[in-house]
Design a protein around this motif. Structure first.
Motif, PDB file in Angstrom:
ATOM      1  N   GLY A 148       7.747  -6.109  -6.372  1.00  0.00           N
ATOM      2  CA  GLY A 148       7.157  -4.982  -7.071  1.00  0.00           C
ATOM      3  C   GLY A 148       7.713  -3.637  -6.682  1.00  0.00           C
ATOM      4  O   GLY A 148       7.206  -2.600  -7.126  1.00  0.00           O
ATOM      5  N   LEU A 149       8.768  -3.597  -5.867  1.00  0.00           N
ATOM      6  CA  LEU A 149       9.362  -2.320  -5.489  1.00  0.00           C
ATOM      7  C   LEU A 149      10.148  -1.725  -6.650  1.00  0.00           C
ATOM      8  O   LEU A 149      10.193  -0.510  -6.838  1.00  0.00           O
ATOM      9  N   ILE A 150      10.773  -2.590  -7.437  1.00  0.00           N
ATOM     10  CA  ILE A 150      11.553  -2.159  -8.599  1.00  0.00           C
ATOM     11  C   ILE A 150      10.938  -2.788  -9.842  1.00  0.00           C
ATOM     12  O   ILE A 150      10.670  -3.987  -9.872  1.00  0.00           O
ATOM     13  N   GLU A 151      10.713  -1.971 -10.859  1.00  0.00           N
ATOM     14  CA  GLU A 151      10.162  -2.473 -12.110  1.00  0.00           C
ATOM     15  C   GLU A 151      11.293  -2.855 -13.051  1.00  0.00           C
ATOM     16  O   GLU A 151      12.146  -2.028 -13.359  1.00  0.00           O
ATOM     17  N   ARG A 152      11.292  -4.098 -13.488  1.00  0.00           N
ATOM     18  CA  ARG A 152      12.295  -4.554 -14.459  1.00  0.00           C
ATOM     19  C   ARG A 152      11.852  -4.205 -15.864  1.00  0.00           C
ATOM     20  O   ARG A 152      12.667  -3.938 -16.736  1.00  0.00           O
ATOM     21  N   ALA A 200       0.813  -1.216   0.000  1.00  0.00           N
ATOM     22  CA  ALA A 200       0.000   0.000   0.000  1.00  0.00           C
ATOM     23  C   ALA A 200       0.843   1.261   0.000  1.00  0.00           C
ATOM     24  O   ALA A 200       0.538   2.222  -0.710  1.00  0.00           O
ATOM     25  N   THR A 201       1.926   1.271   0.787  1.00  0.00           N
ATOM     26  CA  THR A 201       2.665   2.524   1.001  1.00  0.00           C
ATOM     27  C   THR A 201       4.150   2.449   0.669  1.00  0.00           C
ATOM     28  O   THR A 201       4.818   3.479   0.598  1.00  0.00           O
ATOM     29  N   GLY A 202       4.702   1.233   0.521  1.00  0.00           N
ATOM     30  CA  GLY A 202       6.140   1.095   0.336  1.00  0.00           C
ATOM     31  C   GLY A 202       6.880   0.919   1.641  1.00  0.00           C
ATOM     32  O   GLY A 202       8.077   0.631   1.635  1.00  0.00           O
ATOM     33  N   GLY A 203       6.192   1.092   2.776  1.00  0.00           N
ATOM     34  CA  GLY A 203       6.861   0.970   4.077  1.00  0.00           C
ATOM     35  C   GLY A 203       7.262   2.321   4.634  1.00  0.00           C
ATOM     36  O   GLY A 203       7.219   3.350   3.954  1.00  0.00           O
ATOM     37  N   GLN A 232       3.065   4.411  -3.479  1.00  0.00           N
ATOM     38  CA  GLN A 232       1.713   4.423  -2.917  1.00  0.00           C
ATOM     39  C   GLN A 232       0.799   3.703  -3.902  1.00  0.00           C
ATOM     40  O   GLN A 232       0.187   4.304  -4.773  1.00  0.00           O
ATOM     41  N   ARG A 233       0.683   2.376  -3.769  1.00  0.00           N
ATOM     42  CA  ARG A 233       0.036   1.607  -4.831  1.00  0.00           C
ATOM     43  C   ARG A 233      -1.376   1.140  -4.495  1.00  0.00           C
ATOM     44  O   ARG A 233      -2.160   0.857  -5.396  1.00  0.00           O
ATOM     45  N   ARG A 283       7.125   5.841   2.390  1.00  0.00           N
ATOM     46  CA  ARG A 283       5.725   6.235   2.282  1.00  0.00           C
ATOM     47  C   ARG A 283       5.551   7.662   1.760  1.00  0.00           C
ATOM     48  O   ARG A 283       4.457   8.023   1.311  1.00  0.00           O
ATOM     49  N   ALA A 284       6.607   8.464   1.784  1.00  0.00           N
ATOM     50  CA  ALA A 284       6.486   9.840   1.295  1.00  0.00           C
ATOM     51  C   ALA A 284       6.532   9.926  -0.227  1.00  0.00           C
ATOM     52  O   ALA A 284       6.285  10.991  -0.795  1.00  0.00           O
ATOM     53  N   TYR A 285       6.857   8.835  -0.890  1.00  0.00           N
ATOM     54  CA  TYR A 285       7.010   8.856  -2.349  1.00  0.00           C
ATOM     55  C   TYR A 285       5.746   8.311  -3.008  1.00  0.00           C
ATOM     56  O   TYR A 285       5.333   7.181  -2.734  1.00  0.00           O
TER      57      TYR A 285
END
Length: 802
Positions: A688-692, A432-435, A445-446, A439-441
């Motif tokens: 899903g944190l980094i898109e290849r 949801a937030t990236g942790g 925020q998915r 979370r500020a980015y």
């Protein structure tokens, strides 16, 4: 259900066949929620899996998807489609059978979603993608059965975890879904059954008659194997003679690089112009399909291959398998043996060719394990959380979801049955937030929670990007290779790191031909044909397997026998000399040898813990040697030992090998090490944190590494307990550094260390001197060497700065 419909019964009768007992058992248990069939290669287990489907569709040929078949390999899915389509047509059954993999064209995939076939053959990645669409409930409406082929291969990797989560999703969409698992090599059937079943449902196990023992032996050669290296080129003449004597020979290698080098040598020695081919995962789809078509047609006498042909593919009239190099894993060897004489109650025929002297022992140990039916396998831990994060995002792509319902669904998957709610909620928070630190980015925020409590994608457009990155396979970063020209033919892929070493004019092997590097254009390696007989650079690297724990135990047992009548005389003499000069390694203690060689103090540690673990042991011991002032300069590791050299001899190795403190050292070393960053990148891509991949283009490995390194450094500094950092530590210990094997080694030896001081190198340590992959230690030892060399040069020049 036990009686076959008339069209199927006639088909069997016309051929004078009767169904096998295990096929009959599968028909009788067709209604069971989950069934695992363990049947020998060539025993008709695929037909056993499909017979209930064919029977049901023969009686009620309703439209829509009835059965989903999941394979670890695209090639296997295509092969099953070919082999199933023919009998279905001969039976006169109106059944559509199609495959859907990464090789399937976009138009066909679009049509399959709109109008699914009765039987769809696919892979875990393609299935996960299908479940991510909003119309998944319509696509899978009416789905009755899922058949997971070669389930043992999937159970050992994250692809299996991904598949079990996808099956949990399908069971939510289709509550009466039945699951079937098929395999010829299962060392622990109850464990695989628990993985396959929908928790807490039971899974029935059917075990078929194993059939006759295989005809398997060492390949006799005129020359003794070399002391080091791999590839088996010393026995090209003997392999070629075997090819002449058989209809079709599959020649297996453990790495793509070794396959390329061997195929080139075989081609040059092929004076009879026998038709031979090469097949591995780095070749282009077009080249793989050409080779597969030639194999099906029986046009090839030999195929040099890697794991791309390991599993249940029935190619042509293969009557011999040759394994080049030690198999490292008994299950892998059994799978490969089964490619020959792929018929029920026909013994498979295989020959093993060790690539070096030590592999003679390993090959004999593997042969004995096959004869004893002793399969190997490492226990799998709980389902990895990076795969769970990906599944949460896949679920969100399909539409709004309830977190409580998703948690209940996830815990029906075997690998996640013990997942607690807090761990699940942490994954939800990350998606949801990236942790905390991220979370500020907006980029991370998915997900958002709606007023009705359901969760959904914050931006529906992100579904496309998530789908483009679905999957758990983390191969080395690769670049496409194409021939020069506007419409240059695709040849395959090479590692990005390998491509970075090339300069214009360099030649290398790919697809069995020598090509000349021209340039790198738009993420593609452009090459031209070259007429030289020997490439300047052999080939790209490929992956190295580690010897399994069970096989290592057999090797240690063999080393400690009084005599070795089963070994060739050259290997038996070598081992006898080791016993005379030093002592033999044993399972219940850790042998450490210290000896001088080439002006350096050497220490050899015989851990028999596999290549990754022995590499890690070298890193940790040299780190401790640095602290102890012993000035290590470097080390090299193999599956069975680590050899360290330095300026000062090791007089008491015990303080260097304290298990508990070593784990602390490892944690400190990992935090700043490239291994940790590489592991972080892999998990961050899966989660899903980094898109290849992006809609614009695929990122290069360097781009992905650059962004992941920045993220890793940021989290290490500001949020070291971030979910991805926890996952990274778990994955690094379990995978790349294999610390579990080191723990197992310390448990096995129980603190017993046998230190032997010699005046010269020992016979067992000698091959390690020649081993490639040396790791330098940059520290006080190297600084001392440089200072001594500087002083020597100054003195030679008559200068004294003392």
């Amino acid at each position: 259900m036990t009686d076959l419909p008339a069209p199927i019964a006639r088909w069997f009768d016309d051929r004078g066949w009767s169904i096998h007992p295990h096929q009959r058992a599968m028909l009788e248990r067709a209604a069971a929620p989950a069934t695992l069939l363990v049947a020998p290669t060539g025993g008709g287990k695929t037909m056993a899996g499909f017979l209930p489907t064919l029977a049901e569709l023969a009686r009620d040929p309703r439209p829509g998807l009835h059965t989903l078949y999941v394979s670890p390999l695209k090639a296997l899915a295509a092969d099953i489609r070919r082999n199933l389509t023919a009998p279905v047509a001969e039976m006169g059954l109106p059944i559509r059978i199609e495959d859907r993999t990464g090789d399937t064209r976009a138009t066909a995939r679009k049509r399959q979603r709109a109008d699914p076939p009765h039987i769809l053959l696919t892979t875990p990645e393609s299935l996960a993608l299908l479940t991510s669409y909003e119309d998944a409930p319509r696509i899978f409406a009416g789905l009755q059965r899922v058949i997971v082929d070669e389930i043992h291969a999937l159970a050992e990797s994250k692809r299996g975890d991904q598949l079990m989560l996808a099956l949990a999703r399908l069971s939510t969409l289709c509550p009466d879904l039945r699951r079937v698992g098929l395999s010829a090599t299962v060392e622990d059937p109850p464990a695989i059954a628990r993985l396959l079943a929908r928790n807490p449902d039971p899974c029935e196990i059917i075990t078929a008659d194993p059939g006759p023992a295989p005809d398997i032996a060492m390949l006799a050669t005129e020359s003794a194997p070399p002391w080091y290296g791999g590839g088996g080129r010393y026995a090209i003449a003997e392999v070629l003679e075997q090819v002449r004597q058989h209809r079709t020979t599959l020649i297996f290698h453990n790495t793509r690089a070794q396959a390329e080098i061997f195929f080139h040598a075989l081609w040059l020695a092929n004076d009879d112009d026998l038709p031979i081919g090469i097949h591995h995962g780095s070749l282009s789809r077009e080249q793989r399909e050409r080779v597969e078509a030639a194999m099906v047609a029986g046009d090839l006498r030999a195929i040099v291959a890697t794991g791309s042909l390991d599993l249940g593919i029935d190619w042509g009239d293969v009557d011999l398998v040759i394994q080049i190099g030690a198999p490292k894993n008994v299950k892998r060897l059994v799978q490969r043996i089964g490619r020959a004489n792929h018929r029920y109650n026909a013994p498979s025929k295989a020959r093993l060719l060790p690539a070096n002297r030590f592999e003679v022992v390993e090959c004999i140990a593997a042969l004995q394990a096959v004869e004893a039916g002793d399969l190997d396998g490492e226990p799998r831990g709980p389902g990895p959380r990076d795969v769970l994060c990906q599944q949460i995002l896949i679920t969100a792509c399909a539409g709004p979801f309830d977190a409580d319902a998703l948690y209940a669904e996830v815990t029906t998957a075997g690998p996640y049955a013990a997942l607690d709610r807090a761990a699940f909620d942490a994954c939800m928070e990350f998606c949801a937030t990236g942790g905390y630190a991220l979370r500020a980015y907006d980029k991370w925020q998915r997900l958002l929670q709606r007023p009705d409590g359901l969760w959904q994608l914050r931006d529906p457009r992100s579904a496309q990007r998530i789908r483009m990155n679905i999957g758990t396979i983390q191969d080395t970063d690769t670049l496409k290779v194409r021939m020069r020209g506007r419409n240059g033919a695709p040849l395959g892929e090479v590692e990005e790191g390998f491509a970075a070493t090339l300069t214009a004019g360099d030649t290398f092997l790919i697809g069995g031909q020598i090509v000349r590097y021209e340039n790198l254009r738009e993420m593609t390696v452009v090459v031209s044909r070259d007429a030289s007989a020997t490439p300047r650079i052999a080939t790209f690297m490929g992956t190295k397997f580690a010897t399994s724990t069970q096989l290592s135990e057999r090797i240690l047992d063999m080393l400690n026998r009084d005599r070795w009548p089963e070994l060739p005389h050259h290997t038996a003499e070598w081992l006898a000399l080791q016993r005379e000069v030093s002592v033999m390694p044993r399972a219940d203690r850790l042998l450490i040898e210290s000896f001088p060689h080439d002006g350096r103090a050497h220490t050899c540690i015989y851990g028999f813990a596999g290549r990754n673990a022995m590499q890690t042991l070298g890193l940790l011991v040299t780190r401790r040697m640095e602290v102890a002032g012993l000035h290590p300069l470097g080390f090299v590791a193999s599956d069975y030992a680590t050899l360290i050299w330095g300026l000062d001899p090791v007089e008491d190795p015990a303080p260097l090998l304290t298990g508990g403190e070593m784990r602390e050292d490892l944690d400190g070393w990992l935090a700043q090490n490239a291994v940790m960053k590489r592991t972080f990148k892999a998990s961050a891509v899966i989660a899903g944190l980094i898109e290849r991949n992006t809609p614009q283009a695929r990122k290069s490995g360097r781009q992905a590494t650059f962004s992941s390194d920045i993220l890793y450094d940021t989290l290490l500094r500001y949020d070291p307990d971030h979910l991805l950092m926890q996952i990274t530590r778990e994955e690094a210990l379990r995978g790349l550094v294999d610390f579990g094997r080191i723990d197992e080694m310390f448990d096995r030896i129980g603190g017993r260390v046998q230190h032997v001081t010699l005046d010269r190198i020992s016979p067992l340590a000698a091959p390690l001197i020649l081993e490639i992959g040396r790791v330098p230690v940059v520290g006080a030892g190297r600084e001392r060497l440089e200072a001594e060399e500087a002083a020597r040069l100054m003195a030679e020049a008559g200068l004294d700065f003392g």
